[in-house]
Design a protein around this motif. Sequence first.
Motif, PDB file in Angstrom:
ATOM      1  N   GLU A 158       0.832  -1.209   0.000  1.00 27.15           N
ATOM      2  CA  GLU A 158       0.000   0.000   0.000  1.00 27.15           C
ATOM      3  C   GLU A 158       0.865   1.257   0.000  1.00 27.15           C
ATOM      4  OE1 GLU A 158      -2.482  -0.360   3.428  1.00 27.15           O
ATOM      5  OE2 GLU A 158      -3.584  -2.098   2.636  1.00 27.15           O
ATOM      6  N   LEU A 159       1.908   1.255   0.832  1.00 24.34           N
ATOM      7  CA  LEU A 159       2.800   2.419   0.920  1.00 24.34           C
ATOM      8  C   LEU A 159       3.544   2.661  -0.392  1.00 24.34           C
ATOM      9  CD1 LEU A 159       4.399   1.980   4.464  1.00 24.34           C
ATOM     10  CD2 LEU A 159       2.680   3.664   3.781  1.00 24.34           C
ATOM     11  N   SER A 160       3.769   1.600  -1.158  1.00 27.29           N
ATOM     12  CA  SER A 160       4.548   1.729  -2.397  1.00 27.29           C
ATOM     13  C   SER A 160       3.897   2.669  -3.406  1.00 27.29           C
ATOM     14  CB  SER A 160       4.758   0.357  -3.038  1.00 27.29           C
ATOM     15  OG  SER A 160       3.538  -0.136  -3.567  1.00 27.29           O
ATOM     16  N   ALA A 161       2.601   2.946  -3.235  1.00 19.55           N
ATOM     17  CA  ALA A 161       1.907   3.858  -4.146  1.00 19.55           C
ATOM     18  C   ALA A 161       2.205   5.323  -3.829  1.00 19.55           C
ATOM     19  CB  ALA A 161       0.402   3.613  -4.067  1.00 19.55           C
ATOM     20  N   HIS A 162       2.807   5.586  -2.672  1.00 19.00           N
ATOM     21  CA  HIS A 162       3.136   6.966  -2.277  1.00 19.00           C
ATOM     22  C   HIS A 162       4.168   7.539  -3.251  1.00 19.00           C
ATOM     23  CE1 HIS A 162       4.557  10.378   0.068  1.00 19.00           C
ATOM     24  NE2 HIS A 162       3.564  10.198   0.939  1.00 19.00           N
ATOM     25  N   PRO A 163       4.002   8.771  -3.698  1.00 18.72           N
ATOM     26  CA  PRO A 163       4.934   9.339  -4.694  1.00 18.72           C
ATOM     27  C   PRO A 163       6.377   9.481  -4.225  1.00 18.72           C
ATOM     28  CG  PRO A 163       3.385  11.001  -3.892  1.00 18.72           C
ATOM     29  CD  PRO A 163       2.887   9.682  -3.414  1.00 18.72           C
ATOM     30  N   LYS A 164       6.602   9.475  -2.907  1.00 15.35           N
ATOM     31  CA  LYS A 164       7.975   9.607  -2.407  1.00 15.35           C
ATOM     32  C   LYS A 164       8.625   8.250  -2.115  1.00 15.35           C
ATOM     33  CE  LYS A 164       9.942  12.991  -1.563  1.00 15.35           C
ATOM     34  NZ  LYS A 164       9.913  13.960  -0.451  1.00 15.35           N
ATOM     35  N   VAL A 165       7.908   7.157  -2.326  1.00 14.17           N
ATOM     36  CA  VAL A 165       8.491   5.815  -2.154  1.00 14.17           C
ATOM     37  C   VAL A 165       9.123   5.397  -3.474  1.00 14.17           C
ATOM     38  CG1 VAL A 165       8.012   3.369  -1.748  1.00 14.17           C
ATOM     39  CG2 VAL A 165       6.974   5.116  -0.285  1.00 14.17           C
ATOM     40  N   VAL A 166      10.427   5.113  -3.439  1.00  9.24           N
ATOM     41  CA  VAL A 166      11.172   4.888  -4.690  1.00  9.24           C
ATOM     42  C   VAL A 166      11.779   3.487  -4.792  1.00  9.24           C
ATOM     43  CG1 VAL A 166      11.671   7.346  -4.995  1.00  9.24           C
ATOM     44  CG2 VAL A 166      13.283   5.924  -3.704  1.00  9.24           C
ATOM     45  N   GLY A 167      11.496   2.617  -3.832  1.00 10.67           N
ATOM     46  CA  GLY A 167      12.042   1.267  -3.905  1.00 10.67           C
ATOM     47  C   GLY A 167      11.469   0.371  -2.824  1.00 10.67           C
ATOM     48  N   ILE A 168      11.719  -0.937  -2.972  1.00  9.86           N
ATOM     49  CA  ILE A 168      11.307  -1.939  -1.991  1.00  9.86           C
ATOM     50  C   ILE A 168      12.558  -2.527  -1.349  1.00  9.86           C
ATOM     51  CG2 ILE A 168      10.119  -4.147  -1.640  1.00  9.86           C
ATOM     52  CD1 ILE A 168       8.253  -1.807  -2.409  1.00  9.86           C
ATOM     53  N   GLY A 169      12.622  -2.488  -0.018  1.00  2.76           N
ATOM     54  CA  GLY A 169      13.781  -3.023   0.674  1.00  2.76           C
ATOM     55  C   GLY A 169      14.062  -2.269   1.973  1.00  2.76           C
ATOM     56  N   GLU A 170      15.125  -2.508   2.678  1.00  7.74           N
ATOM     57  CA  GLU A 170      16.084  -3.439   2.140  1.00  7.74           C
ATOM     58  C   GLU A 170      15.660  -4.858   2.481  1.00  7.74           C
ATOM     59  OE1 GLU A 170      20.004  -3.575   4.537  1.00  7.74           O
ATOM     60  OE2 GLU A 170      19.121  -1.638   5.133  1.00  7.74           O
ATOM     61  N   THR A 171      15.776  -5.706   1.496  1.00  8.24           N
ATOM     62  CA  THR A 171      15.450  -7.105   1.643  1.00  8.24           C
ATOM     63  C   THR A 171      16.635  -7.918   1.147  1.00  8.24           C
ATOM     64  OG1 THR A 171      13.868  -8.840   1.089  1.00  8.24           O
ATOM     65  CG2 THR A 171      14.303  -7.193  -0.622  1.00  8.24           C
ATOM     66  N   GLY A 172      16.569  -9.232   1.308  1.00  8.12           N
ATOM     67  CA  GLY A 172      17.690 -10.066   0.871  1.00  8.12           C
ATOM     68  C   GLY A 172      17.925 -11.184   1.859  1.00  8.12           C
ATOM     69  N   LEU A 173      19.206 -11.502   2.069  1.00 10.63           N
ATOM     70  CA  LEU A 173      19.568 -12.600   2.968  1.00 10.63           C
ATOM     71  C   LEU A 173      20.741 -12.195   3.844  1.00 10.63           C
ATOM     72  CD1 LEU A 173      19.462 -15.547   0.372  1.00 10.63           C
ATOM     73  CD2 LEU A 173      17.646 -14.867   1.967  1.00 10.63           C
ATOM     74  N   ASP A 174      20.693 -12.635   5.094  1.00 12.80           N
ATOM     75  CA  ASP A 174      21.779 -12.369   6.035  1.00 12.80           C
ATOM     76  C   ASP A 174      22.051 -13.654   6.805  1.00 12.80           C
ATOM     77  OD1 ASP A 174      23.292 -11.609   8.379  1.00 12.80           O
ATOM     78  OD2 ASP A 174      22.754  -9.527   7.950  1.00 12.80           O
ATOM     79  N   TYR A 175      23.128 -14.334   6.448  1.00 15.80           N
ATOM     80  CA  TYR A 175      23.480 -15.602   7.093  1.00 15.80           C
ATOM     81  C   TYR A 175      24.501 -15.405   8.209  1.00 15.80           C
ATOM     82  CZ  TYR A 175      21.105 -18.002   3.209  1.00 15.80           C
ATOM     83  OH  TYR A 175      20.176 -18.455   2.301  1.00 15.80           O
ATOM     84  N   TYR A 176      24.844 -14.154   8.511  1.00 14.78           N
ATOM     85  CA  TYR A 176      25.782 -13.868   9.602  1.00 14.78           C
ATOM     86  C   TYR A 176      25.044 -13.949  10.949  1.00 14.78           C
ATOM     87  CZ  TYR A 176      29.199 -11.396  12.486  1.00 14.78           C
ATOM     88  OH  TYR A 176      30.084 -11.040  13.470  1.00 14.78           O
ATOM     89  N   TRP A 177      23.896 -13.250  11.023  1.00 17.10           N
ATOM     90  CA  TRP A 177      23.079 -13.305  12.231  1.00 17.10           C
ATOM     91  C   TRP A 177      22.105 -14.474  12.104  1.00 17.10           C
ATOM     92  CZ3 TRP A 177      25.110 -10.357  15.769  1.00 17.10           C
ATOM     93  CH2 TRP A 177      25.760  -9.164  15.403  1.00 17.10           C
ATOM     94  N   ASP A 178      21.759 -15.086  13.230  1.00 20.63           N
ATOM     95  CA  ASP A 178      20.942 -16.304  13.155  1.00 20.63           C
ATOM     96  C   ASP A 178      19.548 -16.133  13.757  1.00 20.63           C
ATOM     97  OD1 ASP A 178      21.565 -16.143  15.803  1.00 20.63           O
ATOM     98  OD2 ASP A 178      22.526 -18.110  15.952  1.00 20.63           O
ATOM     99  N   LYS A 179      19.048 -14.904  13.804  1.00 20.97           N
ATOM    100  CA  LYS A 179      17.714 -14.671  14.373  1.00 20.97           C
ATOM    101  C   LYS A 179      16.632 -15.349  13.535  1.00 20.97           C
ATOM    102  CE  LYS A 179      14.292 -11.144  15.470  1.00 20.97           C
ATOM    103  NZ  LYS A 179      13.909  -9.732  15.432  1.00 20.97           N
ATOM    104  N   SER A 180      16.736 -15.210  12.212  1.00 19.08           N
ATOM    105  CA  SER A 180      15.728 -15.770  11.312  1.00 19.08           C
ATOM    106  C   SER A 180      16.307 -16.940  10.530  1.00 19.08           C
ATOM    107  CB  SER A 180      15.226 -14.698  10.338  1.00 19.08           C
ATOM    108  OG  SER A 180      14.567 -13.658  11.031  1.00 19.08           O
ATOM    109  N   PRO A 181      15.654 -18.114  10.555  1.00 20.06           N
ATOM    110  CA  PRO A 181      16.152 -19.276   9.805  1.00 20.06           C
ATOM    111  C   PRO A 181      16.274 -18.956   8.312  1.00 20.06           C
ATOM    112  CG  PRO A 181      14.381 -19.907  11.301  1.00 20.06           C
ATOM    113  CD  PRO A 181      14.426 -18.413  11.314  1.00 20.06           C
ATOM    114  N   LYS A 182      17.213 -19.626   7.666  1.00 22.14           N
ATOM    115  CA  LYS A 182      17.471 -19.356   6.248  1.00 22.14           C
ATOM    116  C   LYS A 182      16.225 -19.522   5.393  1.00 22.14           C
ATOM    117  CE  LYS A 182      22.406 -20.548   6.308  1.00 22.14           C
ATOM    118  NZ  LYS A 182      23.461 -21.442   5.782  1.00 22.14           N
ATOM    119  N   GLU A 183      15.462 -20.575   5.654  1.00 25.52           N
ATOM    120  CA  GLU A 183      14.281 -20.831   4.813  1.00 25.52           C
ATOM    121  C   GLU A 183      13.232 -19.736   4.979  1.00 25.52           C
ATOM    122  OE1 GLU A 183      13.910 -23.471   8.538  1.00 25.52           O
ATOM    123  OE2 GLU A 183      15.483 -22.838   7.136  1.00 25.52           O
ATOM    124  N   VAL A 184      13.131 -19.147   6.191  1.00 32.45           N
ATOM    125  CA  VAL A 184      12.197 -18.041   6.423  1.00 32.45           C
ATOM    126  C   VAL A 184      12.674 -16.785   5.692  1.00 32.45           C
ATOM    127  CG1 VAL A 184      11.171 -16.527   8.180  1.00 32.45           C
ATOM    128  CG2 VAL A 184      11.457 -18.978   8.641  1.00 32.45           C
TER     129      VAL A 184
END
Length: 255
Positions: free
Chosen positions: A80-106
């Motif tokens: 919903e927020l992505s429709a705002h004229p000042k929103v210019v991208g989605i993220g930051e998203t990706g993968l972080d295998y250094y910290w182990d809070k969230s399992p890799k598959e999640v």
Amino acid sequence: MFIDTHVHLNADQYDEDLTEVIERAIENKVTKMVVIGFDRKTIQRAMALAEKYEFIYAVVGWHPVDAIDCTDEDLRWIEELSAHPKVVGIGETGLDYYWDKSPKEVQQEVFRKQIRLAKRVNLPIIIHNRDATEDVLRILKEEDARTTGGVMHCFGGSVETAHESIKMNFMISLGGPVTFKNAKQPKKVAEMISLDHLMIETDAPYLAPHPYRGKRNEPSYVPLVAEEIARLKGISVEEVAEATTRNAEKFFKLF
């Protein structure tokens, strides 16, 4: 003029002096800033800053470290927020295998969902990658992320990985680590990758460039990143500033 394409002015570290931090950035010719939101609190703050300041833009998404906390409701809100004229991208998203809070598959599932979201709303994806290059590239290919493209934020990989990312319609963004004495890979990337594919960032308040390494980072330091790229390429800082500003304005549509 410089554009800081990835900064966390929405972080708690700026609660006491945010106005002064922004003023220092402008004094140092940082004319535009892209503030990254990566959870409920930081997204709300990023949106507030983008609405308050003409020269600040927002990116909204969910950080891989906190992927385990991300709900479908959160993703609907981001869409919903992505429709705002000042929103210019989605993220930051990706993968972080250094910290182990969230399992890799999640992490991988939430990453895929955000790539699909970005494709639906036709916005670029800002990628966080820590110790997960093989899986990041694989998932981007499997999800055909080249249709939206994106940014490899604070890139620390090899020249070969940079070229592979560029083929998928991704920009390479360099930050403070390129100024670190022993940062061989970022320096090699700065030297070898064409200016046409480079952007600059601080990732402030993190990863302050030399000579401020270990201290709180801020967007007024982004010219130091440009200076090091210029030194490595054997060109003027003005050339780096002009090219990276042009790239960011075109990529994020900051007009």
